[in-house]
Design a protein around this motif. Sequence first.
Motif, PDB file in Angstrom:
ATOM      1  N   ILE B 477      -7.152   6.810  20.454  1.00 51.70           N
ATOM      2  CA  ILE B 477      -8.282   7.811  20.426  1.00 51.70           C
ATOM      3  C   ILE B 477      -9.005   7.634  19.142  1.00 51.70           C
ATOM      4  N   PHE B 478      -8.775   7.347  18.062  1.00 51.62           N
ATOM      5  CA  PHE B 478      -9.533   7.552  16.782  1.00 51.62           C
ATOM      6  C   PHE B 478     -10.084   6.275  16.431  1.00 51.62           C
ATOM      7  N   SER B 479      -9.323   5.033  16.703  1.00 49.79           N
ATOM      8  CA  SER B 479      -9.817   3.903  16.135  1.00 49.79           C
ATOM      9  C   SER B 479     -11.120   3.571  16.396  1.00 49.79           C
ATOM     10  N   HIS B 480     -11.658   2.466  15.614  1.00 50.85           N
ATOM     11  CA  HIS B 480     -13.208   2.081  16.046  1.00 50.85           C
ATOM     12  C   HIS B 480     -13.189   0.933  17.140  1.00 50.85           C
ATOM     13  N   ASN B 481     -12.061   0.615  17.546  1.00 47.30           N
ATOM     14  CA  ASN B 481     -12.158  -0.089  18.794  1.00 47.30           C
ATOM     15  C   ASN B 481     -11.275   0.735  20.040  1.00 47.30           C
ATOM     16  N   GLY B 482     -11.060   1.952  19.824  1.00 48.35           N
ATOM     17  CA  GLY B 482     -10.599   2.858  20.633  1.00 48.35           C
ATOM     18  C   GLY B 482     -11.530   3.895  21.538  1.00 48.35           C
ATOM     19  N   VAL B 483     -11.081   4.763  21.803  1.00 50.98           N
ATOM     20  CA  VAL B 483     -12.044   5.638  22.594  1.00 50.98           C
ATOM     21  C   VAL B 483     -13.077   6.366  21.571  1.00 50.98           C
ATOM     22  N   ALA B 484     -12.830   6.858  20.411  1.00 50.18           N
ATOM     23  CA  ALA B 484     -13.729   7.102  19.561  1.00 50.18           C
ATOM     24  C   ALA B 484     -15.059   6.096  19.297  1.00 50.18           C
ATOM     25  N   ILE B 513     -25.166  14.597  19.858  1.00 47.23           N
ATOM     26  CA  ILE B 513     -23.829  15.301  19.501  1.00 47.23           C
ATOM     27  C   ILE B 513     -22.608  14.494  19.735  1.00 47.23           C
ATOM     28  N   LEU B 514     -22.877  13.831  20.751  1.00 43.86           N
ATOM     29  CA  LEU B 514     -21.516  12.669  21.082  1.00 43.86           C
ATOM     30  C   LEU B 514     -21.643  11.621  19.981  1.00 43.86           C
ATOM     31  N   ALA B 515     -22.848  11.143  19.660  1.00 43.51           N
ATOM     32  CA  ALA B 515     -22.521  10.100  18.479  1.00 43.51           C
ATOM     33  C   ALA B 515     -22.150  10.610  17.006  1.00 43.51           C
ATOM     34  N   VAL B 516     -22.513  11.965  16.894  1.00 40.13           N
ATOM     35  CA  VAL B 516     -22.333  12.481  15.476  1.00 40.13           C
ATOM     36  C   VAL B 516     -20.616  12.722  15.663  1.00 40.13           C
ATOM     37  N   GLY B 517     -20.244  13.350  16.747  1.00 35.50           N
ATOM     38  CA  GLY B 517     -18.613  13.854  16.996  1.00 35.50           C
ATOM     39  C   GLY B 517     -17.780  12.357  17.025  1.00 35.50           C
ATOM     40  N   SER B 518     -18.151  11.433  17.563  1.00 37.71           N
ATOM     41  CA  SER B 518     -17.372   9.897  17.693  1.00 37.71           C
ATOM     42  C   SER B 518     -17.552   9.429  16.193  1.00 37.71           C
ATOM     43  N   ALA B 519     -18.738   9.359  15.537  1.00 35.63           N
ATOM     44  CA  ALA B 519     -18.918   8.703  14.212  1.00 35.63           C
ATOM     45  C   ALA B 519     -17.850   9.654  13.384  1.00 35.63           C
ATOM     46  N   LEU B 520     -17.812  10.860  13.176  1.00 33.67           N
ATOM     47  CA  LEU B 520     -16.960  11.724  12.479  1.00 33.67           C
ATOM     48  C   LEU B 520     -15.508  11.226  12.624  1.00 33.67           C
ATOM     49  N   ALA B 521     -15.258  11.019  14.073  1.00 32.43           N
ATOM     50  CA  ALA B 521     -13.805  10.718  14.301  1.00 32.43           C
ATOM     51  C   ALA B 521     -13.287   9.230  14.109  1.00 32.43           C
ATOM     52  N   VAL B 522     -14.257   8.428  13.795  1.00 34.53           N
ATOM     53  CA  VAL B 522     -14.152   7.209  13.406  1.00 34.53           C
ATOM     54  C   VAL B 522     -14.176   7.112  11.728  1.00 34.53           C
ATOM     55  N   MET B 523     -14.943   7.844  11.325  1.00 39.75           N
ATOM     56  CA  MET B 523     -14.984   8.024   9.831  1.00 39.75           C
ATOM     57  C   MET B 523     -13.424   8.308   9.375  1.00 39.75           C
ATOM     58  N   GLU B 553     -16.833   2.458   5.641  1.00 41.50           N
ATOM     59  CA  GLU B 553     -15.979   1.902   6.916  1.00 41.50           C
ATOM     60  C   GLU B 553     -16.916   2.143   8.024  1.00 41.50           C
ATOM     61  N   LEU B 554     -17.535   3.353   8.246  1.00 40.07           N
ATOM     62  CA  LEU B 554     -18.249   3.886   9.170  1.00 40.07           C
ATOM     63  C   LEU B 554     -19.341   2.984   9.420  1.00 40.07           C
ATOM     64  N   PHE B 555     -20.031   2.978   8.195  1.00 43.89           N
ATOM     65  CA  PHE B 555     -21.427   2.196   8.205  1.00 43.89           C
ATOM     66  C   PHE B 555     -21.086   0.639   8.738  1.00 43.89           C
ATOM     67  N   GLU B 556     -20.015   0.125   8.109  1.00 45.11           N
ATOM     68  CA  GLU B 556     -19.509  -1.168   8.681  1.00 45.11           C
ATOM     69  C   GLU B 556     -19.196  -1.410   9.977  1.00 45.11           C
ATOM     70  N   ALA B 557     -18.820  -0.447  10.619  1.00 43.88           N
ATOM     71  CA  ALA B 557     -18.346  -0.308  12.087  1.00 43.88           C
ATOM     72  C   ALA B 557     -19.710  -0.175  12.966  1.00 43.88           C
ATOM     73  N   VAL B 558     -20.521   0.522  12.672  1.00 39.77           N
ATOM     74  CA  VAL B 558     -21.860   0.685  13.323  1.00 39.77           C
ATOM     75  C   VAL B 558     -22.508  -0.449  13.187  1.00 39.77           C
ATOM     76  N   ILE B 559     -22.530  -1.318  11.956  1.00 34.62           N
ATOM     77  CA  ILE B 559     -23.343  -2.481  11.966  1.00 34.62           C
ATOM     78  C   ILE B 559     -22.913  -3.561  12.564  1.00 34.62           C
ATOM     79  N   SER B 560     -21.309  -3.615  12.739  1.00 36.28           N
ATOM     80  CA  SER B 560     -20.797  -4.765  13.523  1.00 36.28           C
ATOM     81  C   SER B 560     -21.054  -4.457  15.126  1.00 36.28           C
ATOM     82  N   MET B 561     -20.962  -3.121  15.444  1.00 32.24           N
ATOM     83  CA  MET B 561     -21.291  -3.155  16.923  1.00 32.24           C
ATOM     84  C   MET B 561     -22.570  -3.562  17.250  1.00 32.24           C
ATOM     85  N   LEU B 562     -23.625  -3.181  16.519  1.00 26.50           N
ATOM     86  CA  LEU B 562     -25.133  -3.612  16.639  1.00 26.50           C
ATOM     87  C   LEU B 562     -25.096  -5.189  16.548  1.00 26.50           C
TER      88      LEU B 562
END
Lengths: 354, 654
Positions: B477-484, B513-523, B553-562
């Motif tokens: 559910i919560f990992s940066h490679n999971g649903v979040a 809203i979806l982006a903020v919610g999932s970013a919080l979950a990842v963070m 870590e959130l910043f790193e996750a977003v950067i690595s996605m891009l």
Amino acid sequence: MSGGGVSGYAAIHAKVRAMYSNLLSVSEMIALADSPDFPALIAALKRTGYGSYLNQVKDKDLTVQHALFQIKRRLADAFNSVIQMTPGAVRPLLVQLFRYYEIGNLKAVLRGIVTGAEWDRIEAVLYPLGERTVFTPQGMLESGNVAAAVELLRGTSYYETLSFAMRRYNAEQSLFPIEVALDLAYWRGLWQESVQLAGQDREQALRVVGSLVDMNNLIWAIRYRVFHHVSEEELINYTLPFGYHIRDEDIRAIAAGAEIAPIVRRLYPSISDVDVMLEDPRSGLPLLELKLKRHVMERCMAAFVGNPFHVGVALAYLVLHDLEIQDLVVLMEAKTSQLADEQFRPYMIREIPV
Amino acid sequence: MFFPKAMTEIELIVPAKDLLPVTKVLSGHGIFHQSDSSYSYPGAESEKGASESWQNKAAAFAGLERRLQLTMQSLGIEEGDTPASDFETITDPSLVLPEIERIELEVKNMNDQVVTTQKNLEGLHAYLSQLESIQDVPADFSALRDSKYVYSVLGMIPAANVDRLATSLSRIPHVFLTLRSEPQKKVVWLAGAQANADVLERAVRSSYLNPLSLPVGYKGTPAEIIKSIKADIRQAEENIVQWRKALSSMAVKYGEDLRALYWQIHTSRIMSDAIVRYGRLKYTYVIVGWVLSDELEVLVQRLKQASHEILIETFPTGRSGHHRSVPVALRHSKWLRPFQMLVTTYARPRYGELDPTWIIAIMFPVLFGAMFGDVGQGLILAGLGALMASGKVKALKGMAGLGGLIAVCGLSATVFGFLYGSIFGFEDILHPVWMSPLHNIMQILTVAVGAGVVLLNLAFLIGIMNNAISRDWGHLIFSHNGVAGYLLYLSLLALLAANFLPAFPIPASVVTILAVGSALAVMLSEVLIHLVERHRPLLEGGLGTYFIQAPVELFEAVISMLSNTLSFVRVGAFAVAHGGLSSAIFILAGLAGGEGGIGYWIVVLIGNIFIIGFEGLIVGIQTMRLSYYEFFSKFFSGGGMRFEPLTLNPGDKE
């Protein structure tokens, strides 16, 4: 870039980056250090990149020695994986770096022969090199004497070095000359492989390998003078004339009896309390070695900054992995002996607050 | 197909009388991976003797096997293949020992003579090479050695130590000459005042300068000694030739016997090693292990034929949950093996994890072909790959494993060659079925990034599936490679799409809203995962550290996605570069001679070879990078244990 430039390093760099990110993070290291005892430490380690190795052994069989063996297998796998993917021109450098563990095994087997140890005991302390080794430790141990064991190394790169050292072994019946000869040959070989490279590869390799050479050379010189009381000419012959930071003049000054502390302070201005450490070398020298290792660690981490398409990234990762395992050894021994935090944390290379 | 081969755990209770037939079935077919059950069922004290007896037998067989290998090696006899003839039982070591010892003794005596004489010969050659460097000196060196005022050493030193020795003697007067140089060592002569003998001696010893010692029994000047040594060398060489002939006769005489004995001992060793790891009850043995589920029925039938009283319990193992102890067998067809190799070089999948061999078998050639699209060059690459895979060319035999991969990539490049309209770099012979990258740069780059988005979506979905199978609910559910993480990725894509497409159907507020919610979950994933897993403490390393670390870590996750997504732009870029490189070659060809001239065609030929070799390699590496770094890192953690079945034939292993 003698090894292949951007194209040669693209794949290996990607892989090494991925592997580097799997080294223990600060929070993981803190969690490990906070483990109340050895079983808890193992449980915490199983949640890290070492998990898949530790899980291969049943919990009841996971003694410190067994756990260490499994953990070292990860480094051996890392070496194999990195060496396989590295461009051909720089591969000999990494293979030579890996020989450090083979020399450790060789020394362990020779010590086993001298002390008459059983194979089981020696096997437990050997580094898991897999197929990447040029000798069969059991065969050497079972040969029964050092001369016969050395004969079994005929055809390997060690034979020439050992055949010279054997004369002194036969005369002195001590492994000291053999071990010194092996160490010198190893570091010369590693330096030679680094010097042969070109461009960025050479620069980065000399930075990482040179830092390691500096650390060993300096510690040897101090040890030979302070503990072994060897003469000036012996100290010169037992040390190396090259390094990244340290020059031959520094080593020769130590050999000639110059005061050591000012030399160390000049070479490593960032290291504090040098005088205090050298006042009581028995306790101080291990601390100095620890600080030099931290210096090596900083150099390795610097290799990940800037242009990544050179051998320095792979070298630095492998050295950092080795340093991490040295910390895990400290942790395991501390947790088994139930040492208090202040008794072991200062001795970890990665600084963990008490 | 998409997972490692299904495994069934099997537990057998075998009466002691059926021990050997059952072991024979288990070790004879390469389908049973044994677990060590001797710890769980060590047997009562009264049975310890039997266990130890098997341990002793296993050790005895291992020793005999090694001795036989040494004897065969001395005679130059190959082990050969597994003999076709069947074996009935484990042989008794004491029965074969006299025969082995008899042959061994005969061979050893002769071989020892050869070895000893060879060693002497080496010694003589060493003396000779040392003496040759001073053969013109008409003096007896013993006179210098016994000098009253001069300390002198003639000897051999490792070449690497010469400079260091010279440095170590810099403070005292001395003479140091190199008489002969070899790559690894040097013959040197060192002399100094006797008054400094202690310093010189320490320097000599610590630099590993080994003083030269003349062999006993040889006298005279160096030239006279050399003459005598040469005569002795000739005699020793003649002796060795005679003894070698005798050894060849022995190889003919004992070859078949030794091979038969070797296989008898080898099979006995494998079987007794297996028995040592069996558990022990009072009258029975407990055998635990894993068998390929496909082969279970056949194995059970064979076991029942071997023992009528055997008790067999099987536990089919599902994929869900954690299965660290389940061995992983990857048995793909011959065509997929190169791709399997590509996967296992990265990691071996865990039992419950998706085996990405099939996916990589499609994805790798497609990405390669898209970057290297050319009909002619692709066909040459395919032909070269087929040649390598066939193993018919001796020089390419070492790369046979890569052959299939190169062949498939070559075919894919050929298909893309038709799509791009490119043949040997010529863009005007074929009409592009799809488009010419060089003339549609933005279009090909956009398609490449689009393909990357599709592949990353696939990677996220596989990662989620893997977590669901292993029931890692927290990570699922919560990992940066999971649903979040996936929702965050989708919402980032949607935000981008909303900016560029005015008619984007989902309102920007919903996406935000979806982006903020999932970013919080990842963070907050570490805490949330610990909560789901009931892991305490929730925060490791303190609150302060966590609140610094989490946003980074959130910043790193977003950067690595891009960056992972944009990384696929290289697919299009290389397709363009391929066309560009070909154009450059035609310009060079034009400069070398008019179109159609010999110079023109020579440059075109060399250019094509260069493109196939150099660009082919670079594209291969880029494809591997995309597969490993961008794709695998999203879902593939690996760490599976290799399936290593008991087998008497080494060829049965994966």
